[in-house]
Design an enzyme around this catalytic site. Structure first.
Site, PDB file in Angstrom:
ATOM      1  N   CYS A 163      -3.999  58.532  58.250  1.00 30.47           N
ATOM      2  CA  CYS A 163      -2.742  59.017  57.654  1.00 30.47           C
ATOM      3  C   CYS A 163      -1.981  59.924  58.626  1.00 30.47           C
ATOM      4  CB  CYS A 163      -2.998  59.814  56.378  1.00 30.47           C
ATOM      5  SG  CYS A 163      -4.295  59.174  55.334  1.00 30.47           S
ATOM      6  N   ASP A 164      -2.685  60.815  59.312  1.00 29.89           N
ATOM      7  CA  ASP A 164      -2.006  61.905  60.031  1.00 29.89           C
ATOM      8  C   ASP A 164      -2.141  61.867  61.555  1.00 29.89           C
ATOM      9  OD1 ASP A 164      -1.307  62.904  57.549  1.00 29.89           O
ATOM     10  OD2 ASP A 164      -3.148  64.064  57.365  1.00 29.89           O
ATOM     11  N   CYS A 202      -7.734  62.945  56.983  1.00 28.31           N
ATOM     12  CA  CYS A 202      -7.474  61.499  57.117  1.00 28.31           C
ATOM     13  C   CYS A 202      -6.769  61.217  58.444  1.00 28.31           C
ATOM     14  CB  CYS A 202      -6.617  61.014  55.950  1.00 28.31           C
ATOM     15  SG  CYS A 202      -6.167  59.288  56.081  1.00 28.31           S
TER      16      CYS A 202
END
Ligand code: FAD
Ligand code: NAP
Length: 302
Positions: free
Chosen positions: A133-134, A130
């Site tokens: 997200c990261d 992701c």
């Protein structure tokens, strides 16, 4: 608790079904195990969903769909569905059991893995599925993206906001991503595409240090030092709990007819979890609508 219709999964397909069934005055419960909105909350800007000519951020679209479903009386519970008791028309979750008259399954899909040794141990330690997200953890670092579909290309472009260099590694010499995304990819000066190449093995123990990549034509293996590896090689349907209950195809996707009805007449299915060629928000929403109208017709006997 008893409801007319239980919808398993609160992504675009499930929330669309909920808008239709609750607006038709059928008591509706959506059971969602993670976050309402589904996969779209993992992405940034959505440019191809009609009605938003300037684009819309994924999480915002998810929130709007949720608001619309709740407006008509949909109830949402955070819980994970573990099984369905077909004989008693019961949905069994981690916490409770619910009886109902019809079910709509809209459980979507999760990112597939490369299934390499150490992939699991290094997830969250350099390996991610992701970018939204990261991605920010990799500011001014070197990352690689695996895959040649829309997700890989979009996420590679997104990662250029943080990383100083992004490799896109694809197993063939042609991408399957849409042409407009490909154009943006090829034009980007931070992105380098490595063709005809697969990941042979992962380097690093506590955290990812690099990958050994194999050229499929020459067979040559070389080390590519990396700080981050983002894997976007397709999705696996979240239908494990349905094995033996409903007809699934050879890849685990739910088989439905043109009314989005499964092999059990009072169970319908919609979105990325069904067997179909194109997985988009617009197609998930279309499936969600069809499944809901079919469930309503089933309950009302026409
Ligand atoms: P999902 O969105 O996967 O939702 C399913 C929901 O069910 C999830 O919230 C999950 O937690 C829940 N669930 C699963 N199992 C259970 C269970 N047992 N119990 C309870 N809840 C459960 N499409 C586009 O059209 N345009 C785009 O720009 C676009 N960008 C994308 C970017 C990324 C990074 C990704 C990953 C996908 C993108 N897509 C895009 C594809 C789109 O997001 C999906 O096609 C769409 O979300 C499918 O909707 P769905 O409701 O079928 O499934
Ligand atoms: P996808 O379209 O299935 O593409 C997966 C990619 O991963 C393919 O390029 C495939 O290679 C590669 N791959 C598969 N297994 C591999 C392996 N073991 N090793 C190396 N590479 C591997 O998946 P996706 O890109 O995640 O998209 C999923 C769905 O969501 C699609 O329907 C897509 O259109 C949709 N989506 C849409 C948008 C958008 O509309 N903007 C954005 C994101 C996703 P091959 O090409 O060789 O098969």
């Amino acid at each position: 608790m008893t409801k007319d219709i239980i919808i398993i999964g609160g992504g675009p397909a499930g929330l669309t079904s909920a808008i239709y069934t609750s607006r038709a005055r059928h008591s509706t419960l959506v059971i969602e195990e993670k976050a309402v909105g589904g996969q779209i909350i993992l992405t940034t800007e959505i440019e191809n969903y009609p009605g938003f000519p300037k684009g819309i951020m994924g999480p915002e679209l998810g929130m709007l769909m949720e608001e619309q479903a709740k407006k008509f009386g949909t109830e949402i519970k955070y819980d994970s569905v573990k099984s369905i008791n077909i004989d008693e028309k019961k949905v069994i979750t981690e916490k409770e059991e619910y009886t109902c008259k019809a079910i709509i399954i809209a459980t979507g899909a999760t990112p597939s893995k490369l299934n390499l040794p150490k992939e699991e141990e290094l997830t969250g330690r350099g390996i991610s599925y992701c970018a939204t997200c990261d991605g920010a953890f990799f500011k001014d670092q070197i990352v690689a993206v695996i895959g040649g579909g829309n997700t890989a290309v979009e996420e590679a472009l997104f990662l250029t906001n943080f990383a100083k260099k992004v490799y896109l590694i694809h197993r063939r010499d042609k991408l399957r991503a849409e042409k407009c995304l490909q154009e943006r990819l090829f034009e980007h000066d931070k992105i380098e595409v490595i063709w005809n190449t697969i990941v042979d093995s992962l380097e690093g123990d506590d955290s990812l240090k690099g990958i050994n990549i194999k050229n499929k034509i020459t067979g040559q293996i070389s080390l590519l030092p990396l700080d981050g590896l983002f894997i976007f090689v397709g999705y696996t349907p979240k239908t494990e709990f349905l094995k033996g209950l409903l007809e699934l195809d050879e890849n685990g996707y739910i088989k439905v007819n043109e009314k989005n009805q499964t092999s059990i007449p009072w169970i319908f299915a919609a979105g990325d979890c069904i067997s179909k060629p194109y997985k988009q928000i617009a197609t998930a929403v279309g499936d969600g609508c069809t499944a809901a109208l079919s469930a309503i017709a089933y309950l009302e006997g026409y």
